[in-house]
Design an enzyme around this catalytic site. Structure first.
Site, PDB file in Angstrom:
ATOM      1  N   SER A   1       0.032   2.627   9.448  1.00  0.00           N
ATOM      2  CA  SER A   1      -1.200   3.172   8.876  1.00  0.00           C
ATOM      3  C   SER A   1      -2.047   3.895   9.919  1.00  0.00           C
ATOM      4  CB  SER A   1      -2.031   2.042   8.264  1.00  0.00           C
ATOM      5  OG  SER A   1      -1.309   1.378   7.260  1.00  0.00           O
TER       6      SER A   1
HETATM    7  N1  SAH Z   1       0.518  -2.520   7.421  1.00  0.00           N
HETATM    8  C1  SAH Z   1       1.500  -1.578   7.932  1.00  0.00           C
HETATM    9  C2  SAH Z   1       1.632  -0.340   7.076  1.00  0.00           C
HETATM   10  C3  SAH Z   1       2.708  -0.571   6.147  1.00  0.00           C
HETATM   11  S1  SAH Z   1       3.188   0.697   5.033  1.00  0.00           S
HETATM   12  C4  SAH Z   1       1.208  -1.210   9.361  1.00  0.00           C
HETATM   13  O1  SAH Z   1       0.136  -1.546   9.865  1.00  0.00           O
HETATM   14  O2  SAH Z   1       2.063  -0.602   9.982  1.00  0.00           O
HETATM   15  C5  SAH Z   1       3.443  -0.362   3.633  1.00  0.00           C
HETATM   16  C6  SAH Z   1       4.513  -1.407   3.787  1.00  0.00           C
HETATM   17  O3  SAH Z   1       4.534  -2.152   2.571  1.00  0.00           O
HETATM   18  C7  SAH Z   1       5.924  -0.862   3.969  1.00  0.00           C
HETATM   19  O4  SAH Z   1       6.504  -1.392   5.103  1.00  0.00           O
HETATM   20  C8  SAH Z   1       6.652  -1.315   2.701  1.00  0.00           C
HETATM   21  O5  SAH Z   1       8.012  -1.628   2.911  1.00  0.00           O
HETATM   22  C9  SAH Z   1       5.849  -2.542   2.309  1.00  0.00           C
HETATM   23  N2  SAH Z   1       5.962  -2.935   0.896  1.00  0.00           N
HETATM   24  C10 SAH Z   1       6.058  -2.136  -0.189  1.00  0.00           C
HETATM   25  N3  SAH Z   1       6.110  -2.876  -1.307  1.00  0.00           N
HETATM   26  C11 SAH Z   1       6.042  -4.181  -0.927  1.00  0.00           C
HETATM   27  C12 SAH Z   1       6.048  -5.423  -1.630  1.00  0.00           C
HETATM   28  N4  SAH Z   1       6.142  -5.495  -2.953  1.00  0.00           N
HETATM   29  N5  SAH Z   1       5.949  -6.564  -0.902  1.00  0.00           N
HETATM   30  C13 SAH Z   1       5.856  -6.525   0.455  1.00  0.00           C
HETATM   31  N6  SAH Z   1       5.849  -5.381   1.166  1.00  0.00           N
HETATM   32  C14 SAH Z   1       5.938  -4.229   0.489  1.00  0.00           C
END
Ligand code: SAH
Length: 212
Positions: free
Chosen positions: A61
């Protein structure tokens, strides 16, 4: 990077009346080494105030959003917080600097395991990573003092509201894939219901419904 993040806070403040970056979150943003959480080919951009690809069609992010999400929780040193969407582990690391304990769930095993080992190497002993579907939360560790969801949901998942303590907050991007999303601040009421407010328009990757 911090100066840019603060400038964006100032814009948000003008538009929404929100407070500026809290000292605790500012210190955390200054301390967490983002370059340790981004892939080798993105190293040069590690301290740019924007999201970056981390593989598996996912992103780390934007620092501004990471700081804002942490601040919106009104984090305290003794809080137990759940994050949905571990990704690179960046949001989890920032949260781990300002609260007592962080539980974080990632759907994609390769990303979750990689984040887990990086967070270990960086010395975070108060973060636990689980592979699974965050739609359902992490009920065994509930209730939480705060929840941060870092992927956009079409609507607020009821299981997550259920796992908040009364008075606790959840920060979650809400909006269907391809449509405008808003970062929402949800506050659980004592009667089990919740109040919600839109903070700012955002663009997150979608929260994927897990395979049952
Ligand atoms: N918080 C992260 C940004 C992640 S992007 C950071 O700081 O880098 C969003 C993430 O959510 C992705 O890795 C994706 O695989 C995950 N994701 C999507 N759907 C999900 C679900 N149902 N349960 C858990 N993770 C999920």
């Amino acid at each position: 990077m911090l100066a840019e993040v603060e400038a964006m806070y100032a814009d948000t403040q003008r538009e929404t009346g929100l407070r500026g970056m809290s000292p605790a979150v500012r210190a955390a943003m200054g301390k967490v080494e983002r370059h340790r959480l981004v892939p080798r080919e993105q190293q040069a951009a590690a301290y740019a105030n924007r999201p970056l690809p981390i593989g598996n069609d996912q992103t780390i992010s934007q620092p501004y959003i990471v700081a804002l999400s942490a601040d919106l929780l009104a984090p305290q040193a003794d809080h137990v917080v759940l994050e949905v969407g571990t990704g690179s582990g960046y949001q989890a690391a920032v949260l781990a600097e300002v609260v007592g304990r962080v539980y974080t769930i990632e759907l994609i095993e390769a990303l979750g395991r990689a984040a887990e080992s990086r967070l270990q190497e960086m010395g975070y002993r108060n973060v636990e990573v689980r592979i699974g579907d965050g739609y359902a939360g992490w009920p065994e560790k509930a209730p939480y003092d705060g929840i941060v969801v870092t992927a956009a949901a079409p609507k607020i998942p009821p299981a997550l509201v259920e796992q908040l303590k009364p008075g606790a907050r959840m920060v979650i991007p809400v909006g269907a894939d391809g449509f405008i999303q808003y970062l929402k601040l949800v506050t659980k009421r004592a009667d089990g219901g919740y109040d919600e407010g839109e903070v700012i328009p955002v663009r997150f990757v979608p929260l994927v419904p897990g395979k049952k």
